[in-house]
Design an enzyme around this catalytic site. Structure first.
Site, PDB file in Angstrom:
ATOM      1  N   HIS A 176       0.843  -1.194   0.000  1.00 36.13           N
ATOM      2  CA  HIS A 176       0.000   0.000   0.000  1.00 36.13           C
ATOM      3  C   HIS A 176       0.880   1.246   0.000  1.00 36.13           C
ATOM      4  O   HIS A 176       2.114   1.144  -0.102  1.00 36.13           O
ATOM      5  CB  HIS A 176      -0.982  -0.026   1.179  1.00 36.13           C
ATOM      6  CG  HIS A 176      -0.325  -0.136   2.525  1.00 36.13           C
ATOM      7  ND1 HIS A 176       0.518   0.828   3.028  1.00 36.13           N
ATOM      8  CD2 HIS A 176      -0.380  -1.111   3.458  1.00 36.13           C
ATOM      9  CE1 HIS A 176       0.948   0.453   4.220  1.00 36.13           C
ATOM     10  NE2 HIS A 176       0.428  -0.723   4.504  1.00 36.13           N
ATOM     11  N   HIS A 186       4.135   1.359   2.198  1.00 36.53           N
ATOM     12  CA  HIS A 186       5.273   0.612   1.659  1.00 36.53           C
ATOM     13  C   HIS A 186       5.906   1.381   0.496  1.00 36.53           C
ATOM     14  O   HIS A 186       7.123   1.462   0.373  1.00 36.53           O
ATOM     15  CB  HIS A 186       4.825  -0.751   1.108  1.00 36.53           C
ATOM     16  CG  HIS A 186       4.133  -1.626   2.110  1.00 36.53           C
ATOM     17  ND1 HIS A 186       2.830  -2.025   1.961  1.00 36.53           N
ATOM     18  CD2 HIS A 186       4.557  -2.178   3.269  1.00 36.53           C
ATOM     19  CE1 HIS A 186       2.489  -2.811   2.973  1.00 36.53           C
ATOM     20  NE2 HIS A 186       3.520  -2.907   3.789  1.00 36.53           N
ATOM     21  N   CYS A 238      -0.816 -10.904  23.347  1.00 40.20           N
ATOM     22  CA  CYS A 238      -1.722 -10.489  22.264  1.00 40.20           C
ATOM     23  C   CYS A 238      -1.327 -11.239  20.998  1.00 40.20           C
ATOM     24  O   CYS A 238      -0.195 -11.143  20.532  1.00 40.20           O
ATOM     25  CB  CYS A 238      -1.657  -8.990  22.022  1.00 40.20           C
ATOM     26  SG  CYS A 238      -2.618  -8.509  20.557  1.00 40.20           S
ATOM     27  N   CYS A 286      -0.338  -8.959  18.013  1.00 34.15           N
ATOM     28  CA  CYS A 286       1.000  -8.355  18.116  1.00 34.15           C
ATOM     29  C   CYS A 286       2.095  -9.401  18.177  1.00 34.15           C
ATOM     30  O   CYS A 286       3.272  -9.068  18.066  1.00 34.15           O
ATOM     31  CB  CYS A 286       1.105  -7.483  19.354  1.00 34.15           C
ATOM     32  SG  CYS A 286       0.010  -6.068  19.342  1.00 34.15           S
ATOM     33  N   CYS A 291      -4.990  -4.629  24.604  1.00 33.04           N
ATOM     34  CA  CYS A 291      -3.852  -4.305  23.740  1.00 33.04           C
ATOM     35  C   CYS A 291      -4.088  -2.945  23.097  1.00 33.04           C
ATOM     36  O   CYS A 291      -5.130  -2.729  22.487  1.00 33.04           O
ATOM     37  CB  CYS A 291      -3.716  -5.373  22.653  1.00 33.04           C
ATOM     38  SG  CYS A 291      -2.679  -4.816  21.288  1.00 33.04           S
ATOM     39  N   HIS A 304      -4.629  -3.418  19.200  1.00 36.45           N
ATOM     40  CA  HIS A 304      -5.758  -4.187  18.671  1.00 36.45           C
ATOM     41  C   HIS A 304      -7.045  -4.007  19.463  1.00 36.45           C
ATOM     42  O   HIS A 304      -8.102  -4.463  19.024  1.00 36.45           O
ATOM     43  CB  HIS A 304      -5.395  -5.680  18.616  1.00 36.45           C
ATOM     44  CG  HIS A 304      -4.279  -5.966  17.650  1.00 36.45           C
ATOM     45  ND1 HIS A 304      -2.966  -6.014  18.027  1.00 36.45           N
ATOM     46  CD2 HIS A 304      -4.314  -6.185  16.321  1.00 36.45           C
ATOM     47  CE1 HIS A 304      -2.223  -6.264  16.959  1.00 36.45           C
ATOM     48  NE2 HIS A 304      -3.013  -6.369  15.919  1.00 36.45           N
ATOM     49  N   LYS A 327     -13.469  12.129   2.731  1.00 38.54           N
ATOM     50  CA  LYS A 327     -13.844  12.695   1.433  1.00 38.54           C
ATOM     51  C   LYS A 327     -14.149  11.608   0.408  1.00 38.54           C
ATOM     52  O   LYS A 327     -14.335  11.879  -0.755  1.00 38.54           O
ATOM     53  CB  LYS A 327     -12.708  13.566   0.914  1.00 38.54           C
ATOM     54  CG  LYS A 327     -12.633  14.895   1.631  1.00 38.54           C
ATOM     55  CD  LYS A 327     -11.758  15.853   0.875  1.00 38.54           C
ATOM     56  CE  LYS A 327     -11.570  17.129   1.669  1.00 38.54           C
ATOM     57  NZ  LYS A 327     -10.274  17.724   1.412  1.00 38.54           N
ATOM     58  N   LYS A 339     -17.564   4.843  -0.873  1.00 37.00           N
ATOM     59  CA  LYS A 339     -17.512   3.641  -1.700  1.00 37.00           C
ATOM     60  C   LYS A 339     -18.638   3.623  -2.715  1.00 37.00           C
ATOM     61  O   LYS A 339     -18.469   3.164  -3.821  1.00 37.00           O
ATOM     62  CB  LYS A 339     -17.583   2.395  -0.822  1.00 37.00           C
ATOM     63  CG  LYS A 339     -16.225   2.085  -0.238  1.00 37.00           C
ATOM     64  CD  LYS A 339     -16.140   0.652   0.264  1.00 37.00           C
ATOM     65  CE  LYS A 339     -14.747   0.389   0.817  1.00 37.00           C
ATOM     66  NZ  LYS A 339     -14.739  -0.154   2.145  1.00 37.00           N
TER      67      LYS A 339
HETATM   68 ZN   LIG Z   1      -2.113  -6.414  19.889  1.00 37.49          ZN
END
Ligand SMILES: [Zn+2]
Length: 633
Positions: free
Chosen positions: A19, A22, A127, A130, A144, A147, A296, A299
């Protein structure tokens, strides 16, 4: 001594497809690599993929694939994307590569033998997302912080790395090397972590719950914790321990990461290196996030901005330019298509694109197709001096990773050249034969300025730089380095020009309202073709409405008594648009031979024709009173 430069991106975790984040990290690394190559550094640029751990095992299981097949597939997405972004990496490492597995085991054995890895029981809050245990105080409301899920209590016997032993050393190292972690905000963040006692790091996972990893060389019942495995890629990728590349490049190692992985890179990794007897890396360079404005986007309008797709829409070089120009390295930035288009139109089409086309048009017109010989007397120093100033500013900006400032310095030079065209008036000089020498000098300087600009932009926009150099007659564009622009006059007189289109056509940004409007205008796809015979089977008739009443318990349906030469009843879904009392007397079109059907208990023998109005529905009608019962042809 040979100047060397070693730049790495994080190896990307194969739990997700590439994405914008990256792409940004990798493009920044590419800009730095290209810049250093052009500055005469022997450069190595490494990227790759991180493929072990329970998240990958889990994702593969859900997809019904083996972890290796999953990793092969997602890793290939990254490997295939980079050439499309003009990424010039020298290496691509995968943590499943056999040489990486060997290096991880080599380092584990070394650290274990030195006594910095021990076996112990551990109970804690874990977790799964993680892949780590949490300390109570790290949780937010018992959850966590990443998450927002409640961690589970887990007890395990595991191997631990004595990270805590290196805490004081690491604090001193960061203090003695102010740019070890940069920009400063992240150095401060790392020092803040280190104000708390540094716990030892659990570096194993029992094979009873995870087999997808690198086996510990001293205990085959365990695999290596994914971070301990992954970080080692930075030395595997240049051939640690024996390769000459390792000795050449490691002292110049620069890591580039996003801020979410500061802790493993700023704390775990230097202590791991220290324990393994390897010098720390030189710099850890930390950048912020691109926030893609979801508010903005909608979908339903089909206008969700996928930044990576915008490179196809607007071109790769503008995409790279925008990412480097609009983010201050280290801070967050927001990605908007509108801002991107503004940059294309103002900086690229207007400033640089127009300059290139004006200079080349004049050169073609006044110089007979090749670079003119300048008159060296009474040379005007405006452009040479502005070029050296821009170069110095650009180099200072790169030294502090302020790539946006480097671009601003280049653009200041571009604007100086644009102003120089206005003040030196080549078109007036061309009218007077006595000014010929002066005209040739002005045009030479403008062409030479384009060469300087091309070299300066080439780390950012390699494709555009190559085009400019070719067009002004540079025989070997690839040989143009920063050394060639330290003095004025590198462009050889007599070199022939090449033709070319506008570098950056202007583009129009369509706001989401406009896009929606245009979408409405688009014709709906047609149904498959039918024969005339098929059409002839449908019997359309003119009907007159005799009476109308609502269908009980329905908000949409109206029961109509109609005359088509015979009387019958039809039911139509027009109650929202027509009141029953307004309908009698109207002439409409109905399909008269449609098989009868029951709607809300009322039999309908035929269907009336209606269409979308600007609002709601409108009945198909006539512009002269028709004959009731007539066929519609
Ligand atoms: Zn986590």
């Amino acid at each position: 001594m040979e100047k060397t430069f070693y730049i790495t991106t994080p190896i990307y975790y194969v739990n997700a497809s590439p994405h914008i984040g990256h792409a940004y990290t990798t493009i920044v690394a590419d800009v730095l690599a290209r810049y250093h190559r052009l500055q005469g550094y022997r450069t190595f640029f490494l990227t790759g993929t991180d493929e072990h751990g329970d998240k990958i095992a889990e994702a593969a299981r859900k997809a019904g694939e083996s972890p290796k097949a999953w990793a092969d597939r997602v890793s290939a997405q990254f490997r295939d994307l980079w050439p499309k972004l003009s990424i010039s990496n020298d290496g691509f490492i995968r943590t499943t590569d056999p040489d990486h597995v060997r290096t991880v085991q080599y380092i584990l054995r070394k650290v274990h033998e030195a006594g910095d890895i021990y076996f112990s029981d551990y109970e804690g809050l874990y977790c799964v997302g993680c892949e780590r245990f949490y300390m109570e105080k790290e949780l937010v409301d018992g959850k966590c912080p990443q998450h927002l899920t409640v961690p589970e209590v887990r007890k395990e016997s595991n191997y631990f790395f004595r990270m805590g032993k290196y805490q004081d050393w690491l604090i001193r190292h960061i203090q003695d090397h102010p740019d070890f972690i940069r920009p400063e905000r992240y150095r401060n963040e790392a020092l803040a972590f280190l104000r708390e006692p540094l716990e030892d790091l659990c570096i194993s996972r029992p094979k009873s719950r995870l087999t997808w990893g690198i086996s510990l060389p001293f205990d085959d019942n365990y695999v290596t914790y994914v971070w301990f495995d992954a970080l080692i890629n930075y030395v595997t990728g240049i051939g640690y321990p024996d390769d000459e590349k390792f000795r050449t490049f490691w002292p110049a190692a620069q890591h580039l990461i996003a801020k979410d992985i500061l802790k493993p890179h700023g704390i775990y990794w230097p202590t791991m290196l220290k324990a393994a007897g390897i010098e720390p890396y030189r710099n850890l360079n930390v950048h912020g996030y691109w926030n893609v404005d979801q508010s903005k986007m909608s979908k339903s309008l089909g206008n969700v901005v996928r930044p990576l797709e915008l490179k196809d829409k607007y071109g790769l070089d503008p995409f790279r330019y925008f990412l480097l120009r609009d983010m201050v390295f280290g801070l967050d930035s927001s990605f908007s298509e509108e801002a991107f288009v503004q940059r294309i139109n103002s900086d690229l089409a207007n400033d640089l694109g127009n300059l290139e086309s004006r200079v080349r048009t004049m050169a073609v017109k006044f110089c007979q197709g090749s670079v003119p010989e300048p008159e060296r007397t009474a040379a005007d120093r405006t452009l040479p001096e502005a070029a050296q100033k821009a170069l110095a500013e650009m180099e200072a900006a790169f030294a502090e990773l302020a790539m946006h400032k480097a671009l601003a310095a280049i653009w200041e030079f571009i604007n100086t050249v644009n102003r120089y065209i206005v003040t030196s008036e080549p078109w007036s000089l061309a009218k007077n034969p006595a000014d010929k020498g002066r005209l040739m000098t002005v045009l030479y300087d403008l062409l030479e300025a384009l060469r300087v600009i091309a070299v300066m932009i080439s780390p950012f926009m390699p494709g555009t730089a190559g085009k400019i150099l070719e067009r002004i007659g540079v025989a070997e564009p690839a040989a143009q380095t920063f050394e060639t622009i330290r003095s004025w006059g590198g462009l050889a007189p007599g070199s022939p020009f090449k033709r070319g289109d506008a570098l950056f056509p202007r583009v129009e940004f369509k706001s989401e309202e406009k896009a929606a409007e245009q979408k409405d205008k688009k014709m709906e796809p047609l149904k498959p073709e039918i024969s005339y015979e098929d059409f002839e089977k449908v019997d359309f008739r003119v009907a007159r409405i005799l009476s109308a009443e609502p269908v009980p318990k329905s908000s949409k349906l109206v029961k109509l008594r109609i005359d088509i030469g015979e009387e019958r009843t039809i039911v139509a879904g027009i109650a929202k648009d027509y009141k029953p009392e307004d309908l009698p007397g109207k002439s409409i079109v109905v399909v008269a031979n449609l098989k009868p059907t029951k709607l809300m208990g009322v039999e309908s023998r035929g269907m009336l024709l209606a269409t979308d109005a600007v609002e709601g529905l409108t009945l198909i009608g006539f512009d002269k009173p028709p004959k009731t019962g007539a066929k519609v042809r």
